[in-house]
Design an enzyme around this catalytic site. Structure first.
Site, mmCIF file in Angstrom:
data_model
loop_
_atom_site.group_PDB
_atom_site.id
_atom_site.type_symbol
_atom_site.label_atom_id
_atom_site.label_comp_id
_atom_site.label_asym_id
_atom_site.label_seq_id
_atom_site.Cartn_x
_atom_site.Cartn_y
_atom_site.Cartn_z
ATOM 1 N N GLU A 40 -20.322 19.675 8.440
ATOM 2 C CA GLU A 40 -20.699 20.584 9.540
ATOM 3 C C GLU A 40 -21.861 20.046 10.428
ATOM 4 O O GLU A 40 -22.132 20.020 11.513
ATOM 5 C CB GLU A 40 -21.182 21.896 8.933
ATOM 6 N N TYR A 123 -24.984 28.633 13.323
ATOM 7 C CA TYR A 123 -23.803 28.163 13.314
ATOM 8 C C TYR A 123 -23.404 27.562 11.788
ATOM 9 O O TYR A 123 -22.426 27.754 11.159
ATOM 10 C CB TYR A 123 -23.478 26.904 14.200
ATOM 11 N N ASP A 141 -19.148 28.630 17.482
ATOM 12 C CA ASP A 141 -19.645 27.345 18.218
ATOM 13 C C ASP A 141 -19.343 27.624 19.817
ATOM 14 O O ASP A 141 -18.922 28.614 20.011
ATOM 15 C CB ASP A 141 -18.999 26.118 17.893
#
Length: 269
Positions: A40, A123, A141
DNA sequence: GTCCCGAGAT
DNA sequence: ATCTCGGGAC
């Protein structure tokens, strides 16, 4: 606020689409919290096709969060080569240390605790909680925000998008749903031709550009005197004052240092 | 994306 | 005191 929308129809169409076009990526279906976090963070700044090889390379170099926590910052920055946004590699290492000191080496499972770690915001905290620990929260996102704005019929703020996204979660399928939304948002929803023109020029003269180049040079050498550093950056002209000032700012952020009061520059220990 | 800061609102 | 929101930086 969003109760007038047809949630079920939307959920169904997105999940159906995902059933057909789902991509299988190295980190998908891999619940290892460290693997999820690394992917991520890399995905925050780089496209999937560039992340894949870097992801494997980084993991080979630092197999566990513990390895990352105890590694010299210089090594981490070197392993980050080619990724850009070096500050993130720094945050990642600091997060690894924080997890070692505060959680005995295992990433916390809650969104709130994850978000307190350096480099982990709304996020990433949600992504890790959901993909690694199965927490039923939405991951938002920019693609998801654009997609849901279309669904809602107006431009949504980040906060509103989060509220709607959480509201839309299909019970027990948060992970699939989040992947589906992000995939759809990036693969389909985006029809805008990329700005292929001009704005490329300015960057080559910016501080940001030179800061990156300095760290690039430092990766290749254990230590460099200012004269040698300047020599390694011929395109910078002989602007020693500027380079020195950039090194100072890099130092303040922990991305470079002057060896004990000399004019020798190195990567952080 | 995340961080940081200033500003207005609760 | 805590939160939301631009704005800019990396």
């Amino acid at each position: 606020m969003f109760d007038h929308l047809d949630h079920d129809a939307f959920r169904t169409s997105i999940l159906d689409w995902y059933g057909v076009y789902r991509r299988d990526l190295p980190w998908r279906g891999d619940p290892d919290p460290y693997h999820v976090l690394l992917s991520e963070v890399m995905l925050q700044q780089t496209q999937v096709h560039r992340v894949i090889p870097a992801y494997h390379r980084f993991l080979a170099r630092f197999p566990t969060l513990g390895d990352l926590a105890s590694a010299p910052t210089a090594d981490v920055l070197r392993a980050w080569a080619g990724m850009g946004y070096n500050r993130r590699a720094l945050y990642l290492k600091r997060a690894a240390q924080a997890v070692r000191e505060g959680y005995g080496g295992s990433l916390p499972r809650s969104v709130e605790e994850l978000e307190r770690l350096p480099g982990i915001g709304r996020y990433t905290s949600r992504a890790v909680a959901c993909f690694a620990f199965g927490v039923q929260v939405a991951v938002v996102d920019t693609n998801v925000r654009r997609l849901l704005s279309g669904f809602a019929g107006r431009q949504l703020t980040e906060k509103e998008t989060e509220t709607l996204a959480d509201l839309l979660l299909p019970s027990g399928r948060a992970a699939d749903w989040n992947q589906a939304l992000m995939d759809y948002g990036s693969l389909v929803e985006r029809a805008r031709p990329q700005r292929s023109t001009v704005p490329r020029q300015r960057f080559a003269e910016s501080d940001r550009f030179w800061r990156g180049r300095i760290v690039d040079v430092l990766r290749l050498h254990d230590a460099l005197s200012m004269p040698l550093l300047l020599a390694a950056l011929p395109e910078a002209g002989r602007d020693e004052a500027r380079i020195r000032s950039l090194v100072r700012s890099l130092h303040e952020e922990g991305l470079a240092e002057f060896a004990e009061g000399t004019d020798t520059v190195t990567l952080p220990t």
